[in-house]
Design an enzyme around this catalytic site. Structure first.
Site, PDB file in Angstrom:
ATOM      1  N   ASP A   1       0.847  -1.189   0.000  1.00 51.06           N
ATOM      2  CA  ASP A   1       0.000   0.000   0.000  1.00 51.06           C
ATOM      3  C   ASP A   1       0.885   1.244   0.000  1.00 51.06           C
ATOM      4  O   ASP A   1       1.893   1.305   0.710  1.00 51.06           O
ATOM      5  CB  ASP A   1      -0.919  -0.003   1.236  1.00 51.06           C
ATOM      6  CG  ASP A   1      -2.058   1.000   1.098  1.00 51.06           C
ATOM      7  OD1 ASP A   1      -3.222   0.565   0.998  1.00 51.06           O
ATOM      8  OD2 ASP A   1      -1.787   2.225   1.086  1.00 51.06           O
TER       9      ASP A   1
ATOM     10  N   ASN B   1     -12.958  -2.962   2.636  1.00 50.83           N
ATOM     11  CA  ASN B   1     -13.860  -1.823   2.784  1.00 50.83           C
ATOM     12  C   ASN B   1     -14.879  -1.847   1.649  1.00 50.83           C
ATOM     13  O   ASN B   1     -14.510  -1.997   0.489  1.00 50.83           O
ATOM     14  CB  ASN B   1     -13.059  -0.516   2.758  1.00 50.83           C
ATOM     15  CG  ASN B   1     -12.163  -0.378   3.976  1.00 50.83           C
ATOM     16  OD1 ASN B   1     -12.561  -0.729   5.085  1.00 50.83           O
ATOM     17  ND2 ASN B   1     -10.956   0.113   3.786  1.00 50.83           N
TER      18      ASN B   1
ATOM     19  N   VAL C   1     -11.012   2.954  -3.721  1.00 55.80           N
ATOM     20  CA  VAL C   1     -10.694   2.415  -5.054  1.00 55.80           C
ATOM     21  C   VAL C   1     -11.726   1.348  -5.399  1.00 55.80           C
ATOM     22  O   VAL C   1     -11.807   0.317  -4.720  1.00 55.80           O
ATOM     23  CB  VAL C   1      -9.267   1.819  -5.089  1.00 55.80           C
ATOM     24  CG1 VAL C   1      -8.963   1.258  -6.477  1.00 55.80           C
ATOM     25  CG2 VAL C   1      -8.232   2.868  -4.700  1.00 55.80           C
TER      26      VAL C   1
ATOM     27  N   HIS D   1     -10.470  -5.213  -3.149  1.00 52.70           N
ATOM     28  CA  HIS D   1      -9.128  -5.473  -2.624  1.00 52.70           C
ATOM     29  C   HIS D   1      -9.224  -5.782  -1.148  1.00 52.70           C
ATOM     30  O   HIS D   1     -10.111  -5.303  -0.449  1.00 52.70           O
ATOM     31  CB  HIS D   1      -8.195  -4.276  -2.864  1.00 52.70           C
ATOM     32  CG  HIS D   1      -8.770  -2.970  -2.392  1.00 52.70           C
ATOM     33  ND1 HIS D   1      -9.735  -2.285  -3.086  1.00 52.70           N
ATOM     34  CD2 HIS D   1      -8.523  -2.238  -1.279  1.00 52.70           C
ATOM     35  CE1 HIS D   1     -10.052  -1.181  -2.439  1.00 52.70           C
ATOM     36  NE2 HIS D   1      -9.334  -1.133  -1.323  1.00 52.70           N
TER      37      HIS D   1
ATOM     38  N   HIS E   1      -7.027  -5.611   2.338  1.00 49.57           N
ATOM     39  CA  HIS E   1      -5.838  -5.096   3.016  1.00 49.57           C
ATOM     40  C   HIS E   1      -5.276  -6.205   3.911  1.00 49.57           C
ATOM     41  O   HIS E   1      -6.031  -6.847   4.650  1.00 49.57           O
ATOM     42  CB  HIS E   1      -6.184  -3.912   3.908  1.00 49.57           C
ATOM     43  CG  HIS E   1      -6.750  -2.719   3.191  1.00 49.57           C
ATOM     44  ND1 HIS E   1      -6.039  -1.561   2.992  1.00 49.57           N
ATOM     45  CD2 HIS E   1      -7.973  -2.496   2.639  1.00 49.57           C
ATOM     46  CE1 HIS E   1      -6.790  -0.667   2.352  1.00 49.57           C
ATOM     47  NE2 HIS E   1      -7.974  -1.216   2.136  1.00 49.57           N
TER      48      HIS E   1
HETATM   49  P1  AMP Z   1      -9.725   1.469   0.294  1.00 44.83           P
HETATM   50  O1  AMP Z   1      -9.855   2.705   1.125  1.00 44.83           O
HETATM   51  O2  AMP Z   1     -10.103   0.214   1.026  1.00 44.83           O
HETATM   52  O3  AMP Z   1     -10.416   1.598  -1.051  1.00 44.83           O
HETATM   53  O4  AMP Z   1      -8.177   1.311   0.035  1.00 44.83           O
HETATM   54  C1  AMP Z   1      -7.509   1.844  -1.053  1.00 44.83           C
HETATM   55  C2  AMP Z   1      -6.048   1.758  -0.722  1.00 44.83           C
HETATM   56  O5  AMP Z   1      -5.301   1.941  -1.917  1.00 44.83           O
HETATM   57  C3  AMP Z   1      -5.557   2.826   0.259  1.00 44.83           C
HETATM   58  O6  AMP Z   1      -5.038   2.199   1.422  1.00 44.83           O
HETATM   59  C4  AMP Z   1      -4.495   3.575  -0.527  1.00 44.83           C
HETATM   60  O7  AMP Z   1      -3.395   3.977   0.270  1.00 44.83           O
HETATM   61  C5  AMP Z   1      -4.090   2.549  -1.576  1.00 44.83           C
HETATM   62  N1  AMP Z   1      -3.523   3.091  -2.785  1.00 44.83           N
HETATM   63  C6  AMP Z   1      -4.000   4.122  -3.531  1.00 44.83           C
HETATM   64  N2  AMP Z   1      -3.220   4.324  -4.601  1.00 44.83           N
HETATM   65  C7  AMP Z   1      -2.214   3.391  -4.535  1.00 44.83           C
HETATM   66  C8  AMP Z   1      -1.098   3.093  -5.361  1.00 44.83           C
HETATM   67  N3  AMP Z   1      -0.821   3.781  -6.476  1.00 44.83           N
HETATM   68  N4  AMP Z   1      -0.278   2.082  -4.984  1.00 44.83           N
HETATM   69  C9  AMP Z   1      -0.533   1.382  -3.848  1.00 44.83           C
HETATM   70  N5  AMP Z   1      -1.585   1.619  -3.043  1.00 44.83           N
HETATM   71  C10 AMP Z   1      -2.418   2.611  -3.378  1.00 44.83           C
END
Ligand code: AMP
Length: 114
Positions: A30, A87, A96, A100, A102
């Site tokens: 992340d 989430n 996003v 996914h 975490h």
């Molecule tokens: P969520 O809030 O569950 O949708 O998590 C999205 C996650 O994607 C967050 O923890 C961000 O820090 C991570 N994230 C966003 N852009 C990138 C990226 N380019 N590379 C790695 N992680 C990312």
């Protein structure tokens, strides 16, 4: 349809620290870690979120969890423990829209989460 951020990472169009991939999933660090170890594991199939998964996604969802455990073990977290977080939607802070999970570990995590 345009690619999701995570599809672009899988396609190497956006740089990321990829640590595992196979025909079903990819895992990468992340960009904004919330624990000493914070990895995202994503299915190659861009299911937006778990609420949009259907019966046809049963195998993908199974692979996601099985591979999350395998990646956590590879990261040395098997004995100390770790947390898997998915989430779903605005109240959960989903940012996003590509499913996914975490993988968080490397420190004692608080419960309940904020
Ligand atoms: P969520 O809030 O569950 O949708 O998590 C999205 C996650 O994607 C967050 O923890 C961000 O820090 C991570 N994230 C966003 N852009 C990138 C990226 N380019 N590379 C790695 N992680 C990312």
């Amino acid at each position: 349809m345009s690619k999701t951020l995570f599809e672009k990472i899988i396609a190497r169009e956006i740089p990321a620290a990829l640590i595992y991939e196979d025909e079903h999933v990819a895992a990468f660090r992340d960009i904004n870690p919330q624990a000493p170890i914070h990895v995202l594991i994503v299915p190659r199939k861009p299911i937006p979120r778990v609420a949009q998964a259907g019966p046809e996604d049963q195998a993908v969802l199974g692979q996601l969890l099985l591979k999350a455990a395998a990646v956590a073990e590879k990261l040395g977290l098997k004995d100390s423990g770790y947390r898997l977080v998915i989430n779903n939607g605005p109240d959960a802070g989903e940012a996003v829209p590509h499913l996914h999970c975490h993988i968080l570990g490397g420190r004692k995590l608080q419960w309940p989460p904020g």
